[in-house]
Design a protein around this motif. Structure first.
Motif, PDB file in Angstrom:
ATOM      1  N   LEU A   2       0.847  -1.189   0.000  1.00 29.55           N
ATOM      2  CA  LEU A   2       0.000   0.000   0.000  1.00 29.55           C
ATOM      3  C   LEU A   2       0.887   1.245   0.000  1.00 29.55           C
ATOM      4  O   LEU A   2       1.997   1.232   0.546  1.00 29.55           O
ATOM      5  CB  LEU A   2      -0.903   0.007   1.234  1.00 29.55           C
ATOM      6  CG  LEU A   2      -1.787  -1.226   1.444  1.00 29.55           C
ATOM      7  CD1 LEU A   2      -2.602  -1.088   2.724  1.00 29.55           C
ATOM      8  CD2 LEU A   2      -2.693  -1.464   0.243  1.00 29.55           C
ATOM      9  N   TYR A   3       0.366   2.312  -0.597  1.00 32.56           N
ATOM     10  CA  TYR A   3       1.156   3.547  -0.715  1.00 32.56           C
ATOM     11  C   TYR A   3       0.241   4.748  -0.498  1.00 32.56           C
ATOM     12  O   TYR A   3      -0.848   4.824  -1.062  1.00 32.56           O
ATOM     13  CB  TYR A   3       1.789   3.639  -2.102  1.00 32.56           C
ATOM     14  CG  TYR A   3       2.660   4.863  -2.315  1.00 32.56           C
ATOM     15  CD1 TYR A   3       4.033   4.805  -2.105  1.00 32.56           C
ATOM     16  CD2 TYR A   3       2.112   6.066  -2.737  1.00 32.56           C
ATOM     17  CE1 TYR A   3       4.842   5.915  -2.304  1.00 32.56           C
ATOM     18  CE2 TYR A   3       2.906   7.188  -2.945  1.00 32.56           C
ATOM     19  CZ  TYR A   3       4.273   7.111  -2.721  1.00 32.56           C
ATOM     20  OH  TYR A   3       5.063   8.226  -2.918  1.00 32.56           O
ATOM     21  N   GLU A   4       0.716   5.674   0.315  1.00 40.15           N
ATOM     22  CA  GLU A   4       0.006   6.943   0.466  1.00 40.15           C
ATOM     23  C   GLU A   4       1.025   8.030   0.769  1.00 40.15           C
ATOM     24  O   GLU A   4       2.109   7.767   1.322  1.00 40.15           O
ATOM     25  CB  GLU A   4      -1.028   6.871   1.584  1.00 40.15           C
ATOM     26  CG  GLU A   4      -0.454   6.534   2.956  1.00 40.15           C
ATOM     27  CD  GLU A   4      -1.533   6.447   4.021  1.00 40.15           C
ATOM     28  OE1 GLU A   4      -1.783   7.480   4.663  1.00 40.15           O
ATOM     29  OE2 GLU A   4      -2.097   5.355   4.195  1.00 40.15           O
ATOM     30  N   ALA A   5       0.699   9.246   0.390  1.00 39.28           N
ATOM     31  CA  ALA A   5       1.598  10.376   0.622  1.00 39.28           C
ATOM     32  C   ALA A   5       0.785  11.585   1.049  1.00 39.28           C
ATOM     33  O   ALA A   5      -0.230  11.911   0.435  1.00 39.28           O
ATOM     34  CB  ALA A   5       2.396  10.692  -0.637  1.00 39.28           C
ATOM     35  N   GLU A   6       1.248  12.233   2.113  1.00 41.88           N
ATOM     36  CA  GLU A   6       0.556  13.413   2.627  1.00 41.88           C
ATOM     37  C   GLU A   6       1.522  14.214   3.479  1.00 41.88           C
ATOM     38  O   GLU A   6       2.313  13.653   4.250  1.00 41.88           O
ATOM     39  CB  GLU A   6      -0.648  12.999   3.477  1.00 41.88           C
ATOM     40  CG  GLU A   6      -1.450  14.169   4.028  1.00 41.88           C
ATOM     41  CD  GLU A   6      -2.621  13.718   4.882  1.00 41.88           C
ATOM     42  OE1 GLU A   6      -3.304  14.586   5.434  1.00 41.88           O
ATOM     43  OE2 GLU A   6      -2.832  12.495   5.014  1.00 41.88           O
ATOM     44  N   THR A  41       3.441   0.489   2.945  1.00 47.23           N
ATOM     45  CA  THR A  41       2.987  -0.514   3.901  1.00 47.23           C
ATOM     46  C   THR A  41       3.038  -1.914   3.302  1.00 47.23           C
ATOM     47  O   THR A  41       2.466  -2.159   2.242  1.00 47.23           O
ATOM     48  CB  THR A  41       1.547  -0.220   4.359  1.00 47.23           C
ATOM     49  OG1 THR A  41       1.503   1.076   4.982  1.00 47.23           O
ATOM     50  CG2 THR A  41       1.074  -1.268   5.367  1.00 47.23           C
ATOM     51  N   ALA A  91       5.713  10.071   2.588  1.00 45.19           N
ATOM     52  CA  ALA A  91       5.148   8.906   1.925  1.00 45.19           C
ATOM     53  C   ALA A  91       5.208   7.727   2.881  1.00 45.19           C
ATOM     54  O   ALA A  91       6.216   7.524   3.565  1.00 45.19           O
ATOM     55  CB  ALA A  91       5.913   8.577   0.643  1.00 45.19           C
TER      56      ALA A  91
END
Length: 263
Positions: A5-9, A16, A13
């Motif tokens: 899983l990937y998220e950036a905020e 997971t 980044a």
């Protein structure tokens, strides 16, 4: 379900590992997806810091021994060498050298190839229940393909962990400098995020050059050359297993299976 899983905020980044049902054991496909996530984070100008974490009770049980290898009549040392050079050594070195600070957040078991995921990171935050081990001497192999042991632990502690196969606790890892911080399990993600956000406020070029300075110093001291050399030493273990058992993971494989079941 996506294995990565990937998220950036907010300049951070978060990558997971998402195979909790298998203790985040690593298939070839998972490693390829993980490399794609690292590449994405490295190329995103909005991302200043990268956090690697894992869903579930454990960070990673290492290689997934159920992943498909060629059969005993098909396997060659050349195939093993080429496959491991790319997905293990080269990937780990690539992640180590991305030009942004990185943090690994580790909980539960981190076994063998799990070390090749957290050691390339610049900082490691460990939960109090984290344990780090490399028991592959049971398979007639002297350690994982990315030999960070001597650099991360010092020579005598590295030998102890390899010779006995026993796990290193989070507190022990902190004492020898392998782990930066040990925190309660319920604060692991929060602590890693807080550290990442603090680092993300620093000038990105300054962060890049500071990381380069430390990594270059290690390389001048012999880190890169040593890893390349020990990778070849590692392959002699596979060569011996092929000559003895006809297949690289059959030597003491049952021991390894039992250890993974205990996870």
């Amino acid at each position: 379900m996506d294995q990565i899983l990937y998220e950036a905020e907010g300049g951070v980044a978060v990558i997971t590992l998402n195979r909790p049902e298998a203790a985040n054991a690593q298939t070839m496909a998972l490693l390829d997806d993980l490399d794609a996530a690292w590449t994405r984070a490295a190329g995103d100008e909005e991302v200043r810091v990268v956090v690697l974490r894992a869903n579930g009770r454990h960070f990673s049980a290492g290689h997934d021994l159920k992943d498909r290898w060629p059969g005993p009549d098909e396997i060659t040392l050349e195939w093993i060498y080429n496959t491991e050079a790319r997905r293990y050594l080269e990937y780990s070195l690539k992640w180590r050298n991305i030009p942004k600070p990185t943090i690994a957040a580790v909980q539960g078991k981190c076994i063998a190839a799990g070390l090749m995921l957290c050691w390339p990171c610049d900082l490691i935050v460990a939960a109090e229940n984290a344990e780090f081990s490399d028991p592959v001497v049971h398979m007639g192999i002297g350690g994982v393909e990315y030999h960070g042991h001597t650099w991360e632990l010092g020579p005598r502690k590295a030998k102890e962990i390899l010779f006995t196969g026993r796990p290193l606790t989070a507190r022990e890892a902190e004492q020898v400098g392998m782990v930066n911080r040990v925190v309660p399990l319920d604060r692991l993600d929060e602590s890693a995020r807080e550290l990442a956000e603090r680092m993300a406020k620093m000038p990105p070029f300054g962060l890049r050059q500071a990381k380069r300075a430390v990594n270059q110093t290690l390389d001048v001291q012999g880190f890169y050359a040593a890893l390349q050399s020990v990778f070849d030493v590692h392959q002699t273990g596979h060569g011996n297993a092929l000559s003895v058992g006809g297949f690289p993971i059959l030597t003491r494989l049952e021991d390894m299976k039992q250890r993974i079941k205990q996870v």
